[in-house]
Design a protein around this motif. Structure first.
Motif, PDB file in Angstrom:
ATOM      1  N   GLU A 115      23.285  -4.906  13.333  1.00 21.21           N
ATOM      2  CA  GLU A 115      23.943  -6.141  12.915  1.00 21.21           C
ATOM      3  C   GLU A 115      25.456  -5.924  12.981  1.00 21.21           C
ATOM      4  O   GLU A 115      25.957  -4.871  12.577  1.00 21.21           O
ATOM      5  CB  GLU A 115      23.487  -6.549  11.520  1.00 21.21           C
ATOM      6  CG  GLU A 115      22.018  -6.955  11.495  1.00 21.21           C
ATOM      7  CD  GLU A 115      21.565  -7.464  10.142  1.00 21.21           C
ATOM      8  OE1 GLU A 115      21.862  -8.627   9.818  1.00 21.21           O
ATOM      9  OE2 GLU A 115      20.926  -6.689   9.417  1.00 21.21           O
ATOM     10  N   ILE A 116      26.172  -6.928  13.480  1.00 23.08           N
ATOM     11  CA  ILE A 116      27.591  -6.777  13.776  1.00 23.08           C
ATOM     12  C   ILE A 116      28.421  -7.663  12.858  1.00 23.08           C
ATOM     13  O   ILE A 116      28.170  -8.869  12.749  1.00 23.08           O
ATOM     14  CB  ILE A 116      27.880  -7.123  15.250  1.00 23.08           C
ATOM     15  CG1 ILE A 116      27.000  -6.268  16.176  1.00 23.08           C
ATOM     16  CG2 ILE A 116      29.357  -6.905  15.572  1.00 23.08           C
ATOM     17  CD1 ILE A 116      27.114  -6.634  17.635  1.00 23.08           C
ATOM     18  N   ASP A 144      18.770  -6.307  19.086  1.00 22.36           N
ATOM     19  CA  ASP A 144      17.465  -5.703  18.855  1.00 22.36           C
ATOM     20  C   ASP A 144      17.411  -4.269  19.359  1.00 22.36           C
ATOM     21  O   ASP A 144      18.012  -3.930  20.377  1.00 22.36           O
ATOM     22  CB  ASP A 144      16.375  -6.506  19.571  1.00 22.36           C
ATOM     23  CG  ASP A 144      16.142  -7.863  18.925  1.00 22.36           C
ATOM     24  OD1 ASP A 144      16.384  -7.978  17.720  1.00 22.36           O
ATOM     25  OD2 ASP A 144      15.724  -8.797  19.641  1.00 22.36           O
ATOM     26  N   GLY A 145      16.638  -3.443  18.659  1.00 28.38           N
ATOM     27  CA  GLY A 145      16.428  -2.071  19.095  1.00 28.38           C
ATOM     28  C   GLY A 145      15.454  -1.369  18.178  1.00 28.38           C
ATOM     29  O   GLY A 145      15.221  -1.813  17.053  1.00 28.38           O
ATOM     30  N   GLU A 146      14.887  -0.265  18.666  1.00 34.80           N
ATOM     31  CA  GLU A 146      13.902   0.479  17.889  1.00 34.80           C
ATOM     32  C   GLU A 146      14.451   1.855  17.529  1.00 34.80           C
ATOM     33  O   GLU A 146      14.951   2.579  18.383  1.00 34.80           O
ATOM     34  CB  GLU A 146      12.609   0.654  18.687  1.00 34.80           C
ATOM     35  CG  GLU A 146      11.891  -0.645  19.011  1.00 34.80           C
ATOM     36  CD  GLU A 146      10.654  -0.402  19.843  1.00 34.80           C
ATOM     37  OE1 GLU A 146      10.152   0.737  19.854  1.00 34.80           O
ATOM     38  OE2 GLU A 146      10.190  -1.356  20.500  1.00 34.80           O
ATOM     39  N   GLY A 147      14.355   2.168  16.242  1.00 31.08           N
ATOM     40  CA  GLY A 147      14.775   3.479  15.776  1.00 31.08           C
ATOM     41  C   GLY A 147      16.257   3.563  15.509  1.00 31.08           C
ATOM     42  O   GLY A 147      17.012   2.602  15.665  1.00 31.08           O
ATOM     43  N   GLY A 168      14.458   5.329  19.098  1.00 31.15           N
ATOM     44  CA  GLY A 168      13.034   5.037  19.079  1.00 31.15           C
ATOM     45  C   GLY A 168      12.493   4.549  20.404  1.00 31.15           C
ATOM     46  O   GLY A 168      11.428   4.987  20.865  1.00 31.15           O
ATOM     47  N   SER A 169      13.197   3.644  21.047  1.00 32.10           N
ATOM     48  CA  SER A 169      12.757   3.075  22.324  1.00 32.10           C
ATOM     49  C   SER A 169      13.389   3.765  23.523  1.00 32.10           C
ATOM     50  O   SER A 169      12.886   3.672  24.646  1.00 32.10           O
ATOM     51  CB  SER A 169      13.098   1.582  22.384  1.00 32.10           C
ATOM     52  OG  SER A 169      14.508   1.397  22.330  1.00 32.10           O
ATOM     53  N   GLY A 170      14.506   4.454  23.295  1.00 27.29           N
ATOM     54  CA  GLY A 170      15.267   5.029  24.397  1.00 27.29           C
ATOM     55  C   GLY A 170      16.170   4.042  25.097  1.00 27.29           C
ATOM     56  O   GLY A 170      16.864   4.404  26.049  1.00 27.29           O
ATOM     57  N   ASP A 171      16.202   2.783  24.647  1.00 21.11           N
ATOM     58  CA  ASP A 171      17.022   1.772  25.306  1.00 21.11           C
ATOM     59  C   ASP A 171      18.499   2.158  25.280  1.00 21.11           C
ATOM     60  O   ASP A 171      19.039   2.577  24.248  1.00 21.11           O
ATOM     61  CB  ASP A 171      16.857   0.420  24.623  1.00 21.11           C
ATOM     62  CG  ASP A 171      15.569  -0.283  25.025  1.00 21.11           C
ATOM     63  OD1 ASP A 171      14.788   0.304  25.792  1.00 21.11           O
ATOM     64  OD2 ASP A 171      15.345  -1.412  24.560  1.00 21.11           O
ATOM     65  N   ALA A 172      19.140   2.000  26.444  1.00 21.11           N
ATOM     66  CA  ALA A 172      20.576   2.179  26.572  1.00 21.11           C
ATOM     67  C   ALA A 172      21.196   0.799  26.760  1.00 21.11           C
ATOM     68  O   ALA A 172      20.818   0.069  27.671  1.00 21.11           O
ATOM     69  CB  ALA A 172      20.904   3.067  27.766  1.00 21.11           C
ATOM     70  N   VAL A 173      22.144   0.437  25.888  1.00 20.72           N
ATOM     71  CA  VAL A 173      22.715  -0.906  25.879  1.00 20.72           C
ATOM     72  C   VAL A 173      24.234  -0.803  25.929  1.00 20.72           C
ATOM     73  O   VAL A 173      24.836   0.019  25.237  1.00 20.72           O
ATOM     74  CB  VAL A 173      22.297  -1.684  24.612  1.00 20.72           C
ATOM     75  CG1 VAL A 173      22.901  -3.083  24.603  1.00 20.72           C
ATOM     76  CG2 VAL A 173      20.779  -1.750  24.494  1.00 20.72           C
ATOM     77  N   LEU A 174      24.849  -1.639  26.762  1.00 18.66           N
ATOM     78  CA  LEU A 174      26.304  -1.767  26.768  1.00 18.66           C
ATOM     79  C   LEU A 174      26.646  -3.203  26.447  1.00 18.66           C
ATOM     80  O   LEU A 174      26.255  -4.129  27.165  1.00 18.66           O
ATOM     81  CB  LEU A 174      26.887  -1.378  28.121  1.00 18.66           C
ATOM     82  CG  LEU A 174      28.420  -1.374  28.207  1.00 18.66           C
ATOM     83  CD1 LEU A 174      29.002  -0.268  27.339  1.00 18.66           C
ATOM     84  CD2 LEU A 174      28.892  -1.212  29.658  1.00 18.66           C
ATOM     85  N   ARG A 190      21.080  -3.305  29.849  1.00 15.88           N
ATOM     86  CA  ARG A 190      20.084  -2.670  28.991  1.00 15.88           C
ATOM     87  C   ARG A 190      19.013  -2.089  29.903  1.00 15.88           C
ATOM     88  O   ARG A 190      18.467  -2.807  30.738  1.00 15.88           O
ATOM     89  CB  ARG A 190      19.457  -3.655  28.001  1.00 15.88           C
ATOM     90  CG  ARG A 190      18.356  -3.011  27.118  1.00 15.88           C
ATOM     91  CD  ARG A 190      17.599  -4.054  26.306  1.00 15.88           C
ATOM     92  NE  ARG A 190      18.386  -4.594  25.203  1.00 15.88           N
ATOM     93  CZ  ARG A 190      18.212  -4.249  23.922  1.00 15.88           C
ATOM     94  NH1 ARG A 190      17.268  -3.376  23.593  1.00 15.88           N
ATOM     95  NH2 ARG A 190      18.959  -4.796  22.995  1.00 15.88           N
ATOM     96  N   PHE A 191      18.742  -0.816  29.750  1.00 15.48           N
ATOM     97  CA  PHE A 191      17.641  -0.234  30.508  1.00 15.48           C
ATOM     98  C   PHE A 191      16.931   0.822  29.666  1.00 15.48           C
ATOM     99  O   PHE A 191      17.486   1.353  28.697  1.00 15.48           O
ATOM    100  CB  PHE A 191      18.104   0.342  31.853  1.00 15.48           C
ATOM    101  CG  PHE A 191      19.208   1.353  31.782  1.00 15.48           C
ATOM    102  CD1 PHE A 191      18.949   2.689  31.509  1.00 15.48           C
ATOM    103  CD2 PHE A 191      20.521   0.978  32.033  1.00 15.48           C
ATOM    104  CE1 PHE A 191      19.963   3.618  31.463  1.00 15.48           C
ATOM    105  CE2 PHE A 191      21.553   1.899  31.999  1.00 15.48           C
ATOM    106  CZ  PHE A 191      21.273   3.231  31.715  1.00 15.48           C
TER     107      PHE A 191
END
Length: 421
Positions: A115-116, A144-147, A168-174, A190-191
């Motif tokens: 949350e920003i 959104d994201g996991e972990g 948790g998900s490994g998602d990389a977000v910029l 996001r990948f």
């Protein structure tokens, strides 16, 4: 919970410190030397903001609009203006487990996303001079994201990107930081990756992203801001800890650090190894006075490691007592700030680690209760939070670690960021 994806933007209620009624009580101690400039705003000379960091709806002010933005354990967000000591209740978010900041925004990790919070105050660095802005503080919404999430920011709150790595998900977000400055949360990319405690570090129009090999994190790969692979990779075992200086972005590795910067549109990544004889250590956090070239880290309770990113050189120091945090001021006085395990704030020499000044134990209850204090350095003062003691300290580190002001709070200041810088 679908409701947490909806931006919450209550109209902030602004009050004088005397009218807070239990939210924040201010007591002053030896406050000579504090800023007394009139913080009243004047219209920006550049209404379009072209080249000077202004944003529509913001007003330019004459002095840095410094403040302490705090989040309590339940998620209540409050902003204390350090110039006039007024208080703003910004709103409430989910209870966070960790918070990162770039000096304007607070990125609060609740385990299910970020949350920003926009504190509404920031400084724009034009290299040879600065511009200061104030706008309405607000809660911008969520990503959104996991972990658990690791956040990496730059020194600009109106341009570039903000990196998020979800374990948790490994998602990389910029995230697009310019869009944030206009009240919009927009993902540049996001990948997916293999889940791990990694990093996404913005560097100019690029981002450095940790990658795994058979479960081990061994590589940092560079991507363009649109997510396209550049083919640039650099070895880095167990990357942890990142900070941005005027020189570039730093990433800690177990054998030293990487320093990345962009010159003429080209990305450069340099390895700065630890000196001979230094034990391998994946540094988990770097701290400095924002933007300054020298950063500080702990590789052990008394093992201080300073990295001068301008000189590409490490200095190894031994602390006089066990520490929990160290911060490089990087000023002419050679000050290094540290929080001792017994709750004292120490002023050390960045040359040899010797003790220059100290406070009495200020946060011993917080440390004993597992409520980690936050130690922040700026050009003139240090700020130390005491969550269990329900207190914030302003300390003049150049004047014998004198306590300049004390702010008592009705709830725990669990997470604190100095904003407006």
């Amino acid at each position: 919970m679908s409701t947490r994806h909806t931006p919450v933007t209550p109209r902030a209620a602004r009050m004088t410190a005397g009218a807070v009624l239990g939210i924040l009580t201010v007591s002053l101690a030896a406050c000579a030397g504090q800023p007394t400039a009139d913080p009243s705003a004047s219209p920006s000379a550049d209404a379009t903001g072209a080249g000077h960091g202004a944003i529509a709806g913001a007003e330019e002010v004459a002095e840095p609009p410094l403040g302490l933005t705090t989040i309590d354990p339940d998620g209540q967000v409050t902003h204390l203006d350090l110039l006039d000591e007024s208080v703003t209740e910004i709103g409430a978010i989910s209870a966070p487990s960790a918070v990162a900041t770039d000096g304007r925004y607070l990125f609060a990790d609740n385990g299910d996303g970020i949350e920003i919070i926009d504190s509404g105050v920031w400084t724009w660095d034009h290299v040879d001079h600065l511009h200061y802005y104030r706008a309405e503080p607000t809660l911008l919404g969520a990503v959104d994201g996991e972990g658990a999430a690791t956040i990496a920011t730059t020194n600009s709150s109106t341009t570039g990107g903000t990196g998020i790595s979800f374990a948790g998900s490994g998602d990389a977000v910029l995230l697009d930081t310019e869009a944030l400055s206009k009240g919009e949360i927009r993902e540049l990319f996001r990948f997916e990756r293999e889940p791990h405690e990694g990093l996404v570090v913005p560097v100019g129009s690029f981002a450095l992203v940790s990658d795994t090999d058979d479960g081990a994190v061994t590589t940092i790969a560079a991507y363009a801001s649109d997510g396209e692979e550049t083919g640039i990779e650099h070895p880095c075992t167990d990357p942890a800890g990142t900070v941005t200086t005027r020189v570039g972005a730093v990433i800690g590795c177990d054998d030293g650090a990487l320093l990345a910067h962009v010159d003429g549109g080209e990305l450069s990544i340099e390895r700065i190894p630890f000196p001979d004889g230094a034990a391998p250590s994946a540094i988990s956090a770097f701290h400095n006075r924002e933007g300054r070239p020298t950063v500080a880290a702990l590789a052990g309770p008394t093992d201080i490691r300073l990295l001068d990113t301008r000189e590409r050189a490490w200095t190894l120091l031994t602390a006089p007592v066990p520490l929990v945090q160290v911060t490089a001021v990087d000023d002419e006085g050679g000050h290094l700030l540290a929080l001792a395990q017994d709750g004292r704030m120490l002023v050390l020499s960045a040359d040899d680690g010797s003790l220059l000044a100290e406070t009495a134990p200020l946060v011993s209850e917080s440390l004993a209760d597992g409520a980690p204090p936050t130690l922040i350095a700026d050009q003139h003062r240090a700020y130390l939070s005491a969550p269990a003691e329900r207190r914030l300290y302003e300390i003049d580190y150049a004047d014998g670690a004198r306590i300049a002001r004390t702010f008592d709070t009705a709830t725990e200041p669990a997470f604190v960021a100095e904003t407006g810088r």
